[in-house]
Enzyme design. Structure first.
Site, short mmCIF file in Angstrom:
data_model
loop_
_atom_site.label_atom_id
_atom_site.label_comp_id
_atom_site.label_asym_id
_atom_site.label_seq_id
_atom_site.Cartn_x
_atom_site.Cartn_y
_atom_site.Cartn_z
N ASP A 175 5.89 -4.96 6.12
CA ASP A 175 6.47 -6.26 6.47
C ASP A 175 6.53 -7.24 5.30
O ASP A 175 7.51 -7.96 5.15
CB ASP A 175 5.59 -6.92 7.56
CG ASP A 175 6.02 -6.48 8.94
OD1 ASP A 175 7.10 -5.89 9.07
OD2 ASP A 175 5.25 -6.75 9.88
N ARG A 232 13.20 10.46 -3.18
CA ARG A 232 14.05 11.63 -3.49
C ARG A 232 15.36 11.56 -2.72
O ARG A 232 16.45 11.79 -3.27
CB ARG A 232 13.28 12.90 -3.14
CG ARG A 232 14.04 14.20 -3.25
CD ARG A 232 13.06 15.34 -2.91
NE ARG A 232 13.69 16.64 -2.87
CZ ARG A 232 14.24 17.17 -1.78
NH1 ARG A 232 14.29 16.46 -0.66
NH2 ARG A 232 14.75 18.39 -1.82
N ARG A 255 1.04 -5.10 -5.79
CA ARG A 255 1.21 -6.34 -5.04
C ARG A 255 1.53 -7.40 -6.09
O ARG A 255 0.92 -7.43 -7.15
CB ARG A 255 -0.04 -6.65 -4.23
CG ARG A 255 -0.23 -5.59 -3.12
CD ARG A 255 -1.14 -6.05 -2.02
NE ARG A 255 -1.00 -5.19 -0.85
CZ ARG A 255 -1.68 -4.06 -0.64
NH1 ARG A 255 -2.58 -3.67 -1.51
NH2 ARG A 255 -1.48 -3.35 0.45
N THR A 278 4.29 2.62 5.47
CA THR A 278 2.89 2.21 5.65
C THR A 278 2.19 3.21 6.56
O THR A 278 2.80 3.71 7.51
CB THR A 278 2.75 0.80 6.26
OG1 THR A 278 1.36 0.58 6.60
CG2 THR A 278 3.58 0.60 7.51
N ILE A 279 0.91 3.47 6.26
CA ILE A 279 0.16 4.39 7.13
C ILE A 279 -0.24 3.70 8.43
O ILE A 279 -0.66 4.35 9.37
CB ILE A 279 -1.11 4.95 6.44
CG1 ILE A 279 -2.10 3.83 6.11
CG2 ILE A 279 -0.76 5.78 5.22
CD1 ILE A 279 -3.52 4.33 5.82
N ASP A 280 -0.11 2.38 8.50
CA ASP A 280 -0.67 1.63 9.63
C ASP A 280 0.20 1.61 10.89
O ASP A 280 -0.26 1.18 11.93
CB ASP A 280 -0.95 0.19 9.21
CG ASP A 280 -2.14 0.08 8.27
OD1 ASP A 280 -2.90 1.06 8.18
OD2 ASP A 280 -2.29 -0.97 7.62
N GLY A 309 0.83 -1.21 0.00
CA GLY A 309 0.00 0.00 0.00
C GLY A 309 0.86 1.25 0.00
O GLY A 309 1.89 1.30 0.68
N ARG A 323 -6.29 -2.74 8.78
CA ARG A 323 -6.91 -4.06 8.68
C ARG A 323 -6.49 -4.94 9.85
O ARG A 323 -7.30 -5.66 10.41
CB ARG A 323 -6.53 -4.72 7.35
CG ARG A 323 -7.41 -5.88 6.99
CD ARG A 323 -7.04 -6.42 5.63
NE ARG A 323 -7.49 -5.58 4.54
CZ ARG A 323 -6.94 -5.58 3.33
NH1 ARG A 323 -5.93 -6.37 3.07
NH2 ARG A 323 -7.40 -4.79 2.38
N GLN A 363 -7.42 8.48 3.51
CA GLN A 363 -6.39 8.49 4.56
C GLN A 363 -5.01 8.14 4.03
O GLN A 363 -4.01 8.34 4.69
CB GLN A 363 -6.74 7.47 5.66
CG GLN A 363 -8.00 7.78 6.41
CD GLN A 363 -8.56 6.54 7.08
OE1 GLN A 363 -8.27 6.28 8.23
NE2 GLN A 363 -9.35 5.76 6.36
N ASP A 384 2.34 -0.44 11.63
CA ASP A 384 2.38 -1.81 12.15
C ASP A 384 3.65 -2.56 11.72
O ASP A 384 3.59 -3.75 11.40
CB ASP A 384 1.12 -2.58 11.71
CG ASP A 384 1.02 -2.71 10.20
OD1 ASP A 384 1.71 -1.98 9.48
OD2 ASP A 384 0.23 -3.55 9.74
P1 ADP Z 1 3.27 -4.57 2.78
O1 ADP Z 1 4.63 -4.52 2.24
O2 ADP Z 1 2.66 -3.21 2.92
O3 ADP Z 1 3.17 -5.40 4.04
P2 ADP Z 1 2.11 -6.77 1.27
O4 ADP Z 1 2.06 -7.71 2.40
O5 ADP Z 1 0.93 -6.72 0.34
O6 ADP Z 1 2.32 -5.25 1.70
O7 ADP Z 1 3.43 -7.13 0.43
C1 ADP Z 1 3.78 -6.37 -0.70
C2 ADP Z 1 4.45 -7.27 -1.70
O8 ADP Z 1 5.64 -7.79 -1.13
C3 ADP Z 1 3.66 -8.48 -2.13
O9 ADP Z 1 2.71 -8.22 -3.11
C4 ADP Z 1 4.77 -9.38 -2.66
O10 ADP Z 1 5.16 -8.98 -3.93
C5 ADP Z 1 5.89 -9.09 -1.67
N1 ADP Z 1 5.86 -10.10 -0.61
C6 ADP Z 1 5.01 -10.19 0.44
N2 ADP Z 1 5.24 -11.28 1.17
C7 ADP Z 1 6.27 -11.93 0.58
C8 ADP Z 1 6.98 -13.14 0.83
N3 ADP Z 1 6.66 -13.92 1.87
N4 ADP Z 1 7.97 -13.48 -0.01
C9 ADP Z 1 8.30 -12.70 -1.06
N5 ADP Z 1 7.66 -11.55 -1.36
C10 ADP Z 1 6.66 -11.16 -0.57
O1 F6P Z 2 -1.70 0.68 3.64
C1 F6P Z 2 -2.24 -0.09 4.66
C2 F6P Z 2 -3.69 -0.31 4.41
O2 F6P Z 2 -4.23 0.94 4.22
C3 F6P Z 2 -4.49 -1.04 5.46
O3 F6P Z 2 -4.90 -0.28 6.52
C4 F6P Z 2 -5.63 -1.57 4.65
O4 F6P Z 2 -6.21 -2.67 5.22
C5 F6P Z 2 -4.96 -1.93 3.37
O5 F6P Z 2 -3.86 -1.04 3.23
C6 F6P Z 2 -5.85 -1.87 2.19
O6 F6P Z 2 -5.10 -1.86 1.02
P1 F6P Z 2 -5.64 -2.30 -0.40
O7 F6P Z 2 -7.11 -2.11 -0.41
O8 F6P Z 2 -4.90 -1.42 -1.32
O9 F6P Z 2 -5.28 -3.74 -0.54
#
Ligand code: ADP
Ligand code: F6P
Length: 324
Positions: A109, A27, A78, A131-133, A17, A177, A258, A135
């Site tokens: 993460d 930048r 993603r 991330t805005i969360d 996200g 979430r 947000q 977390d």
């Molecule tokens: P965030 O980085 O905000 O936690 P996601 O969990 O959606 O968001 O992960 C973003 C992207 O990172 C995923 O679409 C995928 O490409 C990669 N990713 C997530 N989990 C894994 C994993 N276990 N192994 C390799 N790549 C991952």
């Molecule tokens: O960026 C974090 C977040 O905004 C969560 O709070 C939310 O659950 C999720 O992303 C939703 O992301 P998307 O609808 O883009 O999968």
């Protein structure tokens, strides 16, 4: 001792996200890397863009005028393929083909897990918390949280005005979430009557109903409930509460607004520091690290160590939110 790999060309990508401040981080990565004598390629649309070889050359000018922009100029995505060993190997091969020795990954993460795997394939990787969360366990600050809570706080103030005029109860759903940090911070900052967090899942509708009836008896004109996305169901909750209390109840889901908008000063500043640190870590030949802020200081951790950490809503702050 093994010789540290010299990093000449780096890539930067945003993943998962988006969050306000990602552009400030991009930048800073670009400009500090250039100052460090490295070449920089922007990788579009996260790991998907890496696999699809969607690159853009980044010079100093390419990141002009972006520090105040919301979203991410690189785009984000993603990418399921990157979760597979074949996807990661393909990503690493593409890096080698284009002479990319290191990558800065800005995301949450999940994105760190991808970065960790890429580093095991020999590509130096550094993660930045985007991330805005809020977390991400290893850090007290994440890029975008400050902007998101201020955006949500202003919106909640506005809902509160109309709620008060109409003597209504308002359930306002904020993002998160799996994490209730936005809900907690806004709950306190907006003086909400009730706060519902996924981490403290003790949701009891009857308690809420009793609270609304009691407040109404005491002459309170509005009743604001901040509900985190992780609990959700705000619209049906509003219908049931109205039926049980006789108090007109409306649900407002703040949603993606947000995640957008121009970053606050704090998000621009911290993202700039962290972006520069990522470029320095790559220059030093470091890999599998994430930049974090802990106890007021900017630090870096091994990604394996960072992913093993845990984070929770501080009990004192949660209990206080109920008293205030
Ligand atoms: P965030 O980085 O905000 O936690 P996601 O969990 O959606 O968001 O992960 C973003 C992207 O990172 C995923 O679409 C995928 O490409 C990669 N990713 C997530 N989990 C894994 C994993 N276990 N192994 C390799 N790549 C991952
Ligand atoms: O960026 C974090 C977040 O905004 C969560 O709070 C939310 O659950 C999720 O992303 C939703 O992301 P998307 O609808 O883009 O999968």
């Amino acid at each position: 001792m093994a010789k540290t790999k010299e990093i000449k060309t780096i890539g930067v990508l945003t993943s998962g996200g988006d969050s306000p401040g990602m552009n400030a981080a991009i930048r800073a990565v670009v400009r500090k890397a250039l100052a460090n004598g490295m070449t920089v390629k922007g990788i579009k649309k996260g790991y998907q863009g890496l696999i699809n070889e969607e690159f853009m050359d980044m010079d100093r000018h390419s990141v002009s005028e972006i520090i105040g922009l919301g979203g991410t100029i690189l785009g984000t995505a993603r990418c399921e393929e990157f979760k597979t060993p074949e996807g990661v190997q393909k990503g690493a091969e593409i890096c080698r083909k284009h002479g990319i020795d290191g990558i800065v990954v800005i995301g949450g993460d999940g994105s760190y897990r991808g970065a960790q795997k890429l580093s095991h394939e020999g590509i130096n990787t550094i993660g930045l918390p985007g991330t805005i969360d809020l977390d991400i366990s290893c850090t007290d600050y994440t890029i975008g949280f400050d902007t998101a809570i201020n955006t949500a706080m202003e919106a909640i103030d506005k809902v509160r005005d109309t709620s008060s005029s109409h003597e209504r109860c308002s359930i306002i759903e904020v993002m998160g979430r799996n994490a209730g940090f936005i809900a907690l911070w806004c709950g306190v900052a907006n003086g909400a009557e009730d706060i519902l967090l996924p981490e403290k899942y003790d949701y009891n509708e009857q308690t809420l109903i009793n609270h609304i009836i009691e407040n109404r008896k005491n002459g309170k004109k509005h009743h604001i409930i901040i509900n985190a996305e992780g609990i959700g169901h705000s619209t049906s909750m509003a219908r049931r509460i109205e039926a049980a209390t006789g108090v007109e109840t409306r649900a407002t889901i703040l949603g993606y607004m947000q995640r957008g908008g121009s970053p606050t000063c704090k998000d621009r500043y911290y993202a700039s520091i962290m972006g520069a640190m990522a470029a320095d870590l790559l220059k030093e030949g470091k890999t599998n690290r994430v930049v974090a802020q802990k106890n007021g200081e900017f630090v870096d951790f091994d990604i394996d160590e960072a992913l093993a950490m845990s984070k929770s809503i501080p009990d004192y702050e949660y209990e206080l939110s109920k008293i205030l």
